[in-house]
Scaffold this active site. Structure first.
Site, PDB file in Angstrom:
ATOM      1  N   TYR A  56      36.533 -59.016  32.970  1.00 26.70           N
ATOM      2  CA  TYR A  56      37.364 -57.804  32.845  1.00 26.70           C
ATOM      3  C   TYR A  56      37.776 -57.508  31.400  1.00 26.70           C
ATOM      4  CZ  TYR A  56      41.525 -54.858  33.641  1.00 26.70           C
ATOM      5  OH  TYR A  56      42.474 -53.856  33.605  1.00 26.70           O
TER       6      TYR A  56
ATOM      7  N   ASP B 109      31.334 -41.341  42.719  1.00 27.03           N
ATOM      8  CA  ASP B 109      31.107 -42.628  42.056  1.00 27.03           C
ATOM      9  C   ASP B 109      30.790 -42.384  40.585  1.00 27.03           C
ATOM     10  OD1 ASP B 109      30.329 -45.047  41.112  1.00 27.03           O
ATOM     11  OD2 ASP B 109      28.739 -45.394  42.593  1.00 27.03           O
TER      12      ASP B 109
ATOM     13  N   ASN C 204      50.660 -55.432  32.138  1.00 29.40           N
ATOM     14  CA  ASN C 204      51.088 -55.344  33.552  1.00 29.40           C
ATOM     15  C   ASN C 204      51.985 -54.162  33.905  1.00 29.40           C
ATOM     16  OD1 ASN C 204      50.030 -57.854  34.655  1.00 29.40           O
ATOM     17  ND2 ASN C 204      51.389 -58.781  33.129  1.00 29.40           N
TER      18      ASN C 204
ATOM     19  N   GLU D  61      46.505 -56.618  44.478  1.00 30.54           N
ATOM     20  CA  GLU D  61      47.857 -56.392  43.969  1.00 30.54           C
ATOM     21  C   GLU D  61      48.197 -57.371  42.847  1.00 30.54           C
ATOM     22  OE1 GLU D  61      46.944 -57.451  46.828  1.00 30.54           O
ATOM     23  OE2 GLU D  61      48.183 -59.090  47.595  1.00 30.54           O
TER      24      GLU D  61
ATOM     25  N   LYS E 294      36.714 -54.408  28.710  1.00 33.15           N
ATOM     26  CA  LYS E 294      37.727 -53.527  28.107  1.00 33.15           C
ATOM     27  C   LYS E 294      37.554 -53.486  26.585  1.00 33.15           C
ATOM     28  CE  LYS E 294      40.293 -52.060  31.573  1.00 33.15           C
ATOM     29  NZ  LYS E 294      40.217 -50.649  31.938  1.00 33.15           N
TER      30      LYS E 294
ATOM     31  N   GLY F 159      42.039 -55.466  39.508  1.00 33.55           N
ATOM     32  CA  GLY F 159      43.047 -55.986  40.419  1.00 33.55           C
ATOM     33  C   GLY F 159      43.850 -57.044  39.691  1.00 33.55           C
TER      34      GLY F 159
END
Ligand code: NAD
Length: 342
Positions: free
Chosen positions: A153, A58, A182, A195, A157, A83
């Protein structure tokens, strides 16, 4: 050192899609000392190579990052909790916690004296105001500011990108940052909720074909525009950027913009079927339009990701089809077994 391929190269997130493909490519290029890390237990890694030092750790914990970075010559830091839109819209805090991985990996990279550190950022850092129309705006690197990143997210970043910059400026750590747009291809997530659109659409088309129920559910109106980069281009771009003199974050993405409806058209064509489309307007759908402006990468590298979506999706569709059929037969381990034998 005389031959860089004799040195220890570390890949975090190696049990995942891009990290697994990167380890595979580094092996193929002749790197002899590779360390691959992921939090997942071994049986969940998409690819696993017995001649690599594989560690299940981890990396939120600093002591594990110290083990990860020890003796490393280069580090590719790809580990993150992430994800597709369905995941990142519902797991913002979890996505932001990846800041622990990035903070600790940067600190330990510095302590262990690595030559170069690669960080995988994302097109989700871009200002949402610039992505409101369906006409895909081509996002230039400067469009990340003034900042209004994807909630959760994207903000993480952007913050971690800046940490790379300041570790570089203040501590002289050589960092390279690519903003992936992507990515799709074999050995990635294709079911389970994390996904992304290309894999999800391929799977849904395959399910429709196999079941004979010729319908497909599409998230949003299908008019959202995106670009999709084939994994081989991503892996090549990572290598080029890592070993370049590019010190600022740079787009690594395809500039072939398509709508989600176009993506379904291509998957249907590959499968040889036409489906009735049901649009779920309440489902997570992300920004309306996004494309990669590749002016900067072409200027620096005289290259940009160039695999057509038709070509890459065909390879991806076939791979997901094989995985799907294997699962139908109860052979959940097909990916790992065949990867280890390659
Ligand atoms: P992935 O989910 O397949 O791989 C990420 C891996 O990181 C997973 O295997 C996960 O188990 C591992 N991980 C998560 N938390 C960890 C922890 N605490 N310690 C150790 N490992 C941990 O995702 P991916 O598509 O391979 O993405 C790789 C990187 O590229 C990520 O940083 C992601 O944010 C970035 N990225 C990907 C895309 C894309 O389209 N796939 C786009 C933009 C950015």
């Amino acid at each position: 050192m005389a031959d860089a391929k004799e040195n220890l190269v570390v890949v975090t997130g190696a049990g995942g899609f891009i990290g697994g493909n990167l380890v595979s490519a580094l092996r193929a290029r002749g790197y002899k000392r590779l360390r691959a890390l992921d939090i997942k237990p071994r049986e969940q890694w998409y690819q696993w190579f017995d001649d690599v030092e594989n560690l299940c750790l981890d990396l939120n914990l600093r002591e594990n990052c110290e083990l990860a970075a020890r003796g490393a010559y280069e580090i590719y830091n790809l580990a993150a909790n992430m994800g597709g839109m369905g995941f990142i819209e519902h797991n913002k805090a979890l996505c932001m916690l990846s800041v622990l991985i990035n903070t600790h990996m940067l600190q330990e990279a510095l302590n262990s004296g690595v030559e170069r550190f690669f960080y995988s950022s994302s097109a989700c850092v871009y200002n949402g105001e610039k992505q409101k129309t369906f006409a895909a705006s081509s996002l230039k690197e400067e469009d990340a500011y003034p900042a209004l990143a994807e909630d959760g997210y994207g903000w993480e970043k952007l913050f971690s990108e800046r940490m790379c910059r300041h570790f570089s400026e203040d501590f002289n750590l050589c960092t390279r940052v690519a903003r992936f747009h992507n990515v799709y291809g074999p050995w990635g997530t294709w079911f389970g909720g994390r996904e992304k659109a290309p894999a999800a659409i391929c799977r849904k088309v395959i399910e429709a074909k196999v079941s004979g129920k010729h319908e497909i559910e599409i998230w949003g109106s299908g008019n959202q525009t995106r670009s999709f980069m084939f994994i081989d281009d991503c892996i090549k771009g990572i290598d080029l950027i890592m070993h370049s003199g590019i010190t600022e974050p740079i787009n690594l993405g395809s500039s072939e913009a398509v709508t989600i409806n176009n993506l379904v058209d291509i998957a249907e064509e590959i499968a040889g079927i036409t489906l009735k489309r049901n649009y779920d307007l309440d489902a997570p759908k992300g920004v309306n339009g996004r494309n990669s402006d590749n002016t900067l990468i072409k200027k620096y590298l005289n290259w940009e990701p160039n695999t057509s979506l038709r070509t890459g999706l065909e390879v991806t569709y076939r791979w997901i089809y094989d995985q799907y059929m294997a699962r139908q037969r109860g052979e959940a381990g097909i990916a790992r077994k065949s990867a280890a034998q390659r």
